[in-house]
Design a protein around this motif. Structure first.
Motif, PDB file in Angstrom:
ATOM      1  N   LYS A   1       0.858  -1.173   0.000  1.00 48.55           N
ATOM      2  CA  LYS A   1       0.000   0.000   0.000  1.00 48.55           C
ATOM      3  C   LYS A   1       0.903   1.234   0.000  1.00 48.55           C
ATOM      4  O   LYS A   1       1.856   1.318   0.755  1.00 48.55           O
ATOM      5  N   GLY A   3       0.368   5.072   0.523  1.00 50.05           N
ATOM      6  CA  GLY A   3      -0.582   6.123   0.876  1.00 50.05           C
ATOM      7  C   GLY A   3      -1.986   5.545   0.861  1.00 50.05           C
ATOM      8  O   GLY A   3      -2.276   4.602   1.576  1.00 50.05           O
ATOM      9  N   ASN A   4      -2.826   6.086  -0.018  1.00 52.77           N
ATOM     10  CA  ASN A   4      -4.189   5.565  -0.125  1.00 52.77           C
ATOM     11  C   ASN A   4      -4.364   4.749  -1.417  1.00 52.77           C
ATOM     12  O   ASN A   4      -5.484   4.517  -1.851  1.00 52.77           O
ATOM     13  N   GLN A   5      -3.256   4.308  -2.007  1.00 53.42           N
ATOM     14  CA  GLN A   5      -3.311   3.505  -3.224  1.00 53.42           C
ATOM     15  C   GLN A   5      -2.658   2.147  -2.996  1.00 53.42           C
ATOM     16  O   GLN A   5      -1.864   1.982  -2.070  1.00 53.42           O
ATOM     17  N   TYR A   6      -2.997   1.189  -3.862  1.00 58.32           N
ATOM     18  CA  TYR A   6      -2.502  -0.178  -3.747  1.00 58.32           C
ATOM     19  C   TYR A   6      -1.758  -0.574  -5.016  1.00 58.32           C
ATOM     20  O   TYR A   6      -2.065  -0.110  -6.107  1.00 58.32           O
ATOM     21  N   LEU A  26      -6.894   2.332  -6.703  1.00 55.11           N
ATOM     22  CA  LEU A  26      -7.592   2.824  -5.516  1.00 55.11           C
ATOM     23  C   LEU A  26      -7.965   1.728  -4.524  1.00 55.11           C
ATOM     24  O   LEU A  26      -8.227   2.016  -3.356  1.00 55.11           O
ATOM     25  N   ASN A  27      -8.032   0.458  -4.981  1.00 52.53           N
ATOM     26  CA  ASN A  27      -8.339  -0.625  -4.050  1.00 52.53           C
ATOM     27  C   ASN A  27      -7.519  -1.866  -4.402  1.00 52.53           C
ATOM     28  O   ASN A  27      -6.939  -1.971  -5.479  1.00 52.53           O
ATOM     29  N   GLN A  28      -7.460  -2.797  -3.476  1.00 56.64           N
ATOM     30  CA  GLN A  28      -6.616  -3.970  -3.619  1.00 56.64           C
ATOM     31  C   GLN A  28      -7.057  -4.853  -4.791  1.00 56.64           C
ATOM     32  O   GLN A  28      -6.223  -5.367  -5.533  1.00 56.64           O
TER      33      GLN A  28
END
Length: 79
Positions: A1, A3-6, A26-28
């Motif tokens: 991860k 920050g807020n990104q994957y 933006l998500n896993q």
């Protein structure tokens, strides 16, 4: 991860452990899809040379042609 990104990495153990990293997402789940897509893109030339997959539709399967009496006799003679 990050920050807020994957970001995900796909490892192909069947091909000497080659690894492919996807884009930041933006998500896993999207990150995993991105990594898988990178692996597919890397093997696109080889995949293009493969024959089409066989149909699993029973209606499209070849039907066995019944043996003639002569073919049955020949088959029994071979046994």
């Amino acid at each position: 991860k990050f920050g807020n990104q994957y970001q995900a990495i796909v490892k192909l153990n069947c091909i000497q452990g080659q690894e492919y990293a996807g884009h930041l997402c933006l998500n896993q789940k999207e990150a995993e899809k991105s990594a898988a897509q990178q692996a597919v893109l890397a093997f696109a030339p080889q995949m293009a040379t493969l024959p089409p997959p066989l149909s699993k539709d029973p209606a499209k399967k070849k039907k066995k042609v019944p043996l003639t009496p002569q073919q049955i006799a020949e088959k029994k003679a071979r046994q």
